[in-house]
Every structure is written in C-alpha cells, then in structure tokens.
Design a protein around this motif. Structure first.
Motif, mmCIF file in Angstrom:
data_model
loop_
_atom_site.group_PDB
_atom_site.id
_atom_site.type_symbol
_atom_site.label_atom_id
_atom_site.label_comp_id
_atom_site.label_asym_id
_atom_site.label_seq_id
_atom_site.Cartn_x
_atom_site.Cartn_y
_atom_site.Cartn_z
ATOM 1 N N LEU A 134 -1.058 2.866 12.574
ATOM 2 C CA LEU A 134 -1.333 4.573 12.661
ATOM 3 C C LEU A 134 -1.143 5.587 11.841
ATOM 4 N N HIS A 135 -0.346 5.310 10.090
ATOM 5 C CA HIS A 135 -0.717 5.915 8.655
ATOM 6 C C HIS A 135 -1.093 4.989 7.478
ATOM 7 N N ASP A 136 -1.595 3.724 7.960
ATOM 8 C CA ASP A 136 -2.401 3.017 7.022
ATOM 9 C C ASP A 136 -1.000 2.835 5.456
ATOM 10 N N LEU A 137 0.944 2.493 6.134
ATOM 11 C CA LEU A 137 0.735 2.164 4.932
ATOM 12 C C LEU A 137 1.045 0.839 4.560
ATOM 13 N N ARG B 208 10.646 7.984 14.052
ATOM 14 C CA ARG B 208 10.591 7.569 12.604
ATOM 15 C C ARG B 208 12.101 8.039 11.947
ATOM 16 N N GLU C 69 3.421 2.304 13.854
ATOM 17 C CA GLU C 69 3.755 3.014 12.797
ATOM 18 C C GLU C 69 2.920 2.629 11.618
ATOM 19 N N LYS D 241 -4.024 -0.944 8.293
ATOM 20 C CA LYS D 241 -5.530 -0.092 9.096
ATOM 21 C C LYS D 241 -6.511 -1.004 8.458
#
Length: 816
Positions: free
Chosen positions: A569-572, A605, A566, A801
């Motif tokens: 995927l969302h570059d948190l 999530r 996660e 990412k």
C-alpha cells in the motif's frame, strides 16, 4: 541499497569462466587471466579438482541455456561466500574490483547472446483457484464445486506454473460436474426472490427454546411413553440441576446472555436461507461481568453440523457494557445459518449453574438478517450467459447471437466466426436430440466451459519481436493481480491496442491494486512464496505450547498478510522484509510478543521500540517461525533452508541419500549444536551445512509458535503419562558465523549482517513475482530484463508496488 559481492563468490565465479579458454577463447583482460591463475587453478585445475570440479573443462557462459543456467545457479550458491576457504590466499581490493567489472560484463553478454533461446509459450491451464475466481466473477456463483478437483501440481514453489498443471481425465470429469452446478445456479428460471428482513433477539431465541422443550415434553406425555426407572432418575436429576439438554441463555434486562462456550445461538429458527447469495447480518453485543478483561464473540456461518468446520466471519472483542453493533455482508448457501459463540470463559455448565454463574458473559441484544440482496434482476451471471432473456422462452434463431456474445466473454479474447459456428452447430445437434432450447443451451455452454479456450491461458505471439498480443497481455495482468479474467477497462484497452504501452500498464496496475479483488493476489502470492499457507498442518504439542489455539493461528497468518499489504500500500522499501521499526499487530499477537499498549482485535500498524523488542521484519513473525518447525521442536536446518530459499533466493542442494535427518532430543540430552557438528563432520554434508546452519541457528531463540525463549521447553514424565510436566530445558545458543561476513552473537547481529545482502533480497523478490506472474520457470535469458527491473526499483528506492509496476511494464512481462 547496499550492494556487496563477497570475494569468495568472485573467486569461484572466475574459476568457472576460466573453462571458456579451452573450448572457445574469450577476450579476457590479461589482468583477469592472471587473477584466475593466482586464485583458482590451484584447487580447480588439472592436478586437483576439489568437489570434482575443474576450471579447464567448462563450457563458455553463453554456449547453451542449460550451461548459462548452471553458471547462474553456481553463482547464486557461491554468492553467499561459502567458498573458497577463508584460509586460502585472498586477492586485494583493487584486484577484486577489476574482476567484478569483467564478470558483470560477461553476464550481460551471455544474456544478450541467449536472448530468445528461452521463451517458449508455456501452455498452462487455469489452476483450481483461478477456475473458482473466474467462474465466480463471470456468473456470480460461489460454492465448494472446486473442492473435488485433483490437487494442482507445484513447480518452483507455485501452483500456477504451467509445467506442473497437467489435465487428466479425472480433472475433465470434475470440470463437467462443476459446469452443471454453475449453470444451474447462474441461469434464472423462476421469479425474482423476495428480499426478507427479520429482526429478533437472543431473548426470543431463548423463549423459542423453552417452547420447543415444552412441546417435546407434551408429545411424550400424550404418546403414553413411560421412561425406564434409570431414565426417570436421570430426568429428575437434570430438572433439579436445571439442565434440560437444550441451549440456555439467562435473561439480562431486555437482553440475554451467552455464558458458556458450548451454547451457540444462531439465526436458524428465525431466518431461513433458501436462495444462495449475499445476506446482511447485524447484531448488538456487550460484555458483562468481565472484570475489565476483554471477551471475544466469534461470528461464523455454515450448516451447523458437527462434521463441518464453520467459516469464521469475524472475532469481535468486547471490553465493557457499552453496546457495540456489528454488521457483515456474507455469502450464504441454502440452509446455512449465522452463529455466535463466546470464545472465553467456561466451556460447559449445567443449566441451573449457568443461571447462577458470576463469570464473564456476553449480552446479545437485537439481531437482524436481510436477504438475499439483489442489485439487479436477472443477476449478472444470467446476463453474462443470456442477457436479459427469459430462460424459459429461448428461441433457436436467437442462439447464434447469444453464443457470439458469450464466446469472447468465456474465452477472454475475440473469437472467430467459424469457432462460434461450431458451437451453434453443437446447439443444433442437441436440439435434434429433442433437448429443449434451455437444456440445449446449457449443454452447449457446458461444452464451452470444457473447451481449451476457456480452461487454458491462450497467449499467441503478435509480432516478429515475439511479444504476446494485447488480449493475452490483459489476461496475464488480470490473472496476476486478480487471479481472474480481465474486466471491461482492460479488454477495451486491449481492443484499442493501447494496453501494451508501459505508462498505460503502470496506471492499470495502480487501479487494479486499489480494487478489493487484489486481496486474492496478496493472499495467494504471500501464502505460496512464504509458505504460510502451510500454517496449521503441524499443530504444536499442547503439552509444550498450551497457549496455542485457533485464534492465535489466525492472527499469525493475518500478521504476515497485513505486513506485506502495508508494504504494498505504501510502497515501502523491500529491506523492511528483513527488518522494520514497525509491525502489524492486534492485542492477541502483541501479548504473545510481549509488546504493551495494543488493544483490540483489529490489526494495525504499531511503531516498535527496537531497544525493547526483536520484532520487525518477516523473520521475527510467528507464522514464519511456526511453518519452519515441526510442532514440537525447531530445526536450524529447516529454518536455514527457508531463509536461503524464500528470502535470499539461494536454495541449498538437497541432502545426499542415506544421510539421516537430525532429530533433536527435547529431553535435553543432546544440544542441537552438537548434532549439527556431527553432520558437518560428514564429508558429503559439510559444504551444505556450512551454508545452511548459520541462517537457522540465528533463529533458535524463537520457539515453535514464534515466542521468544532463553531456554528450550522440555517435558518431564509424571505418574499420568498423558500429563507430563513442562520444565525449563537447556539454554538456547544462537551464535554462529556467516561465511565471508563475520560472526554474530545473537539474532539482532545476524539481522544486521543480513541487511548487507539486500541485493539478494531484491533480486529474489523480483524473481518470485515474475515466476508467479508469468506462470513459468525463469531461464538465463530472463536474467537481463530481471536485472534491469531490479536496478530500476533500486534507483528509485521503491518497494513492492514499484516492483510490480515495473515488472508489468517490462519486456519480460510481454514475453511468452
């Protein structure tokens, strides 16, 4: 990002760099020299050398890579503030800021001076995982042919580090055996298999079982066999109970029921898997008599023998009588079957009582199997070896063209004509020994698969700057993110000389991370970096933790993998690794954590109410808490080492010899705090335990399986030595103090302090990714590019990412 440099680390660092005065004077600002004299020499000078260390005997920072690396490691350890003692004289904030600027300038200078002194090409072979994925992607072959390979060595936490990947004669022998298997499977010598599609039901499976039983009884009767009196009595009792010794699935309308766990219907009698390959399995199921509680249907595949642990395809949660159809695409070996099992309910009942049971059950309706599923013929593996040629009609004059086409594919780069000719000569020598064209080709391909050009990552330099060439770059990128060889787009960009352009590399990273093959990177990197691949090695004590089972264990691993997925995927932002206001959960794990409102077996999530739960981030995940335990007790030392090493990148020194390990008394006679204090009282242990222990004590409220506890679980002996009574033990105390950061009363306060060291986290994640991507250890000369990478990610507030993109586009990634 919050960037802090503890005062103690600054002081200790300056004590080290003062050594440069004696051997090679540096242009040190007078104010910095005054700082050193005021705060360092007293404890680390000619008259006194605490810890056998004196500032006037060190080499300068850029003298050699080894010296510079030593300085970096010392800084890593001191960055957490374990020295100097807090009671010593402390500098003002202005003094501190002045010396921080000088330290950073010296680090940059040292890195520039040492540029190029580290960067030898690490000759490394494909490890076991890479070999398996490479041959799978080349030839479409799957199997257990790598299971017999010797275990890969591990260096600095990863099994793809070239320093640990030796090639032994035993390894080469296994490669040759694997090549035989691969080539036998990949080269098609027979007609195209027929794709079959069969539909049946659990009701039909039960009818077939009845027929089998009737035939068995008829054979016995016709043979004239007469059972003994004891056997006859047993048979009569079994018939009276309805227990015929075979699976029994009571009818339920047009369907049939799985009532007990030991009855596991499979596809064996209705669909025979004769060819290895991909198959489609479909089934319809629903819950019966479950009283609103979910029941779980586990679907596996394997040979169905007692000595084999089947591969789990999925665990489906059924909540009501609404039929649910599930479908999977699975790779099956010959004679494999797909099997279904109810995980909940009664483990065993005799046949008559199965029919009478009113407990929860799973109704199975239509079942469908189809395969092998063939997209083309001959399949891709055959085409990569021989094109569309008939393997039974090969001609000698075709072989130069065949091998010239095959060599670049196997060796992952253009191959000189002279090298191709060597294999052509090899083929011709095999033909001279009376081998058929096909057998001679197999023999030649086997030799190519044992060649260093195939087994090793070949990364030659291409320019005076020392960068690896375009094909090596494609290879490095692909084995980083796919754990396998480059695909056609990467090879085409390399051939055009365009892959090394930073923007092109970033675009390729995005494309590759969107490909399903990137799941290989995620599982392998996360499993080794965080050590969750070790989960299950130390099974929790069943008397202390009866709620632990295989389903919970799988959920633990999947939570951590899903969490990092996660973030990717969302570059948190990477701070989520320390704390987050969300988690990846399914119902089983949510129940384990005491988080309401999560239903179903699928991970998703979930937003967290941080006032009601301590979950969020890695440190509160059951997988991490389990692998840092021994199955019975938790150890603050082991957990503290994990936090320092895996999360913050500041590993502790190994314990000195002849110092016993801490062994907590689970009967509650001695507290862990008392035992740790005993170790801190030992002079040679004190420094390390002051550094390690607080990071582990903060996690003491989490038990062996990651559940929250206010008291330790303990066991009280009973009359039955195999059935001790579980009781509530001593209260848990998790308060401690982080050097130079302050006290914390509980886990929440500790995590807040940890967030202040986000700079250490970011640097460590970058280092771990770089080590994994490059397949080598990092030296001091890599520190400059690594610092630039972290600064770029930090400036953009990017996440995992972004860090991968910038790493791949960096100078560091193109170095040997």
């Amino acid at each position: 990002m919050i960037r802090t440099t503890p005062l103690a680390a600054v002081l200790a660092w300056l004590c080290l760099v003062a050594a440069a005065w004696a051997e090679a004077p540096l242009a040190i600002d007078p104010a910095v020299q005054t700082f050193l004299r005021s705060y360092c020499v007293k404890c680390h000078g000619p008259e006194k050398q605490e810890a056998d260390f004196r500032v006037d005997s060190m080499l300068k920072m850029s003298a050699t890579p080894a010296d510079a690396e030593y300085w970096r490691l010392v800084l890593d350890n001191l960055n957490l503030g374990e020295m100097p003692p807090e009671k010593q004289k402390q500098p003002t904030a202005d003094e501190r800021e002045a010396v921080i600027a000088w330290i950073e300038a010296e680090l940059r200078r040292a890195s520039d001076v040492l540029q190029g002194s580290a960067g030898e090409v690490v000759l490394r072979r494909l490890n076991r995982l890479e070999y398996g994925y490479t041959t799978e992607d080349l030839f479409g072959v799957r199997g257990d042919y790598t299971d017999g390979f010797p275990a890969d060595g591990v260096a600095e936490g990863f099994d793809n580090n070239g320093a640990a990947l030796v090639l032994s004669s035993a390894q080469l022998s296994r490669y040759l055996e694997a090549s035989d298997f691969i080539l036998q499977r990949a080269i098609m010598t027979g007609p195209r298999p027929t794709t079959e599609k069969v539909q049946f039901s659990l009701r039909e499976i039960q009818s077939l079982e009845n027929e089998k039983q009737a035939r068995a009884e008829l054979r016995k009767k016709q043979s004239g066999e007469k059972p003994t009196a004891t056997e006859r009595k047993r048979q009569e009792e079994a018939k009276r109970q309805g227990n015929f010794g075979s699976p029994y699935f009571p009818l339920h309308g047009d369907d049939a029921l799985i009532v007990v766990r030991y009855t596991k219907p499979s596809t064996r009698d209705f669909f025979r898997v004769r060819e290895p390959g991909w198959y489609r399995f479909q089934a319809t199921a629903y819950a019966v008599r479950n009283q609103g509680e979910p029941v779980r249907l586990q679907i596996t595949h394997g040979r169905g023998v007692p000595t084999e642990v089947p591969t789990v395809i999925d665990v489906v949660q059924l909540t009501d009588s609404t039929p649910q159809t599930v479908e999977y695409r699975v790779y099956l070996q010959p004679n494999y079957r797909v099997q279904m099992e109810m995980l909940d309910g009664i483990n065993w009942l005799p046949g008559s009582r199965i029919a009478e049971s009113d407990g929860p059950a799973i109704a199975i309706g239509a079942i469908e199997m189809e395969g092998p599923l063939l997209e083309q013929w001959p399949p891709a593996g055959h085409r990569n070896l021989l094109g569309v040629r008939d393997a039974n009609a090969l001609k000698d004059d075709e072989m130069p063209a065949i091998l010239a086409d095959l060599a670049p594919r196997l060796f992952r780069r253009p191959v000189a004509e002279s090298v191709v000719q060597e294999f052509v000569d090899f083929y011709q020598a095999a033909r001279a020994e009376s081998l058929s064209p096909l057998d001679a080709f197999r023999f030649t391909a086997k030799a190519m698969l044992a060649s260093p050009h195939f087994l090793y990552h070949v990364e030659p330099h291409t320019s005076a700057e020392g960068a690896i060439d375009e094909y090596a770059l494609a290879n490095r990128l692909s084995y980083f993110l796919w754990r396998s060889l480059p695909d056609a787009p990467l090879v085409e960009l390399a051939a055009a000389g365009q892959l090394s352009q930073p923007d092109v590399l970033r675009k390729q990273v995005d494309r590759m991370l969107e490909d399903p093959k990137s799941e290989r990177f995620l599982k392998d990197f996360v499993g080794q970096w965080l050590k969750i691949s070790n989960l299950g090695e130390m099974q929790p004590d069943a008397n202390l933790y009866p709620e632990y089972d295989a389903d919970l264990e799988r959920a633990m691993v999947e939570e951590t993998e899903s969490f990092v997925r996660e973030m990717l995927l969302h570059d948190l932002p990477l701070r989520n690794l320390i704390d987050s206001d969300w988690a990846m959960l399914n119902d089983r794990l949510a129940q384990h954590y005491g988080i309401p409102g999560v239903e179903g077996n699928r991970f998703r999530r979930v937003a967290l109410d941080k006032s009601a739960t301590v979950r969020g981030g890695l440190l509160a995940q059951a997988s991490i808490l389990n692998i840092t335990s021994n199955g019975t007790t938790t150890s603050p030392v082991v957990r503290g080492v994990w936090v320092l090493e895996r999360l913050l990148g500041s590993p502790a020194s190994p314990p000195p010899p002849d110092v016993p390990a801490i062994e907590p008394d689970i009967r509650g006679a001695t507290t862990i705090q008392e035992q740790l204090e005993k170790h801190r009282s030992i002079e040679q242990c004190a420094a390390c335990h002051r550094k390690i222990d607080p990071y582990g004590m903060a996690l003491e409220n989490f038990d062996v399986i990651g559940g929250w506890r206010d008291n330790y679980r303990a066991l009280k002996p009973t009359a039955n030595p195999n059935r001790p009574q579980r009781i509530e033990g001593q209260a848990v105390i998790s308060a401690d103090s982080l050097p130079q950061q302050g006290d914390f009363a509980d886990f929440r306060e500790f995590r807040a302090l940890l967030l202040q060291r986000e700079d250490l986290l970011e640097r460590n994640v970058a280092r771990q990714l770089a080590k994994f991507a490059l397949g080598r250890s990092l030296g001091f000369a890599d520190e400059g590019p690594l610092a630039s990478l972290v600064a770029t990610v930090d400036a953009s507030d990017g996440g995992l990412k972004t860090m991968i993109r910038e790493l791949v586009a960096s100078e560091l990634f193109r170095r040997p």
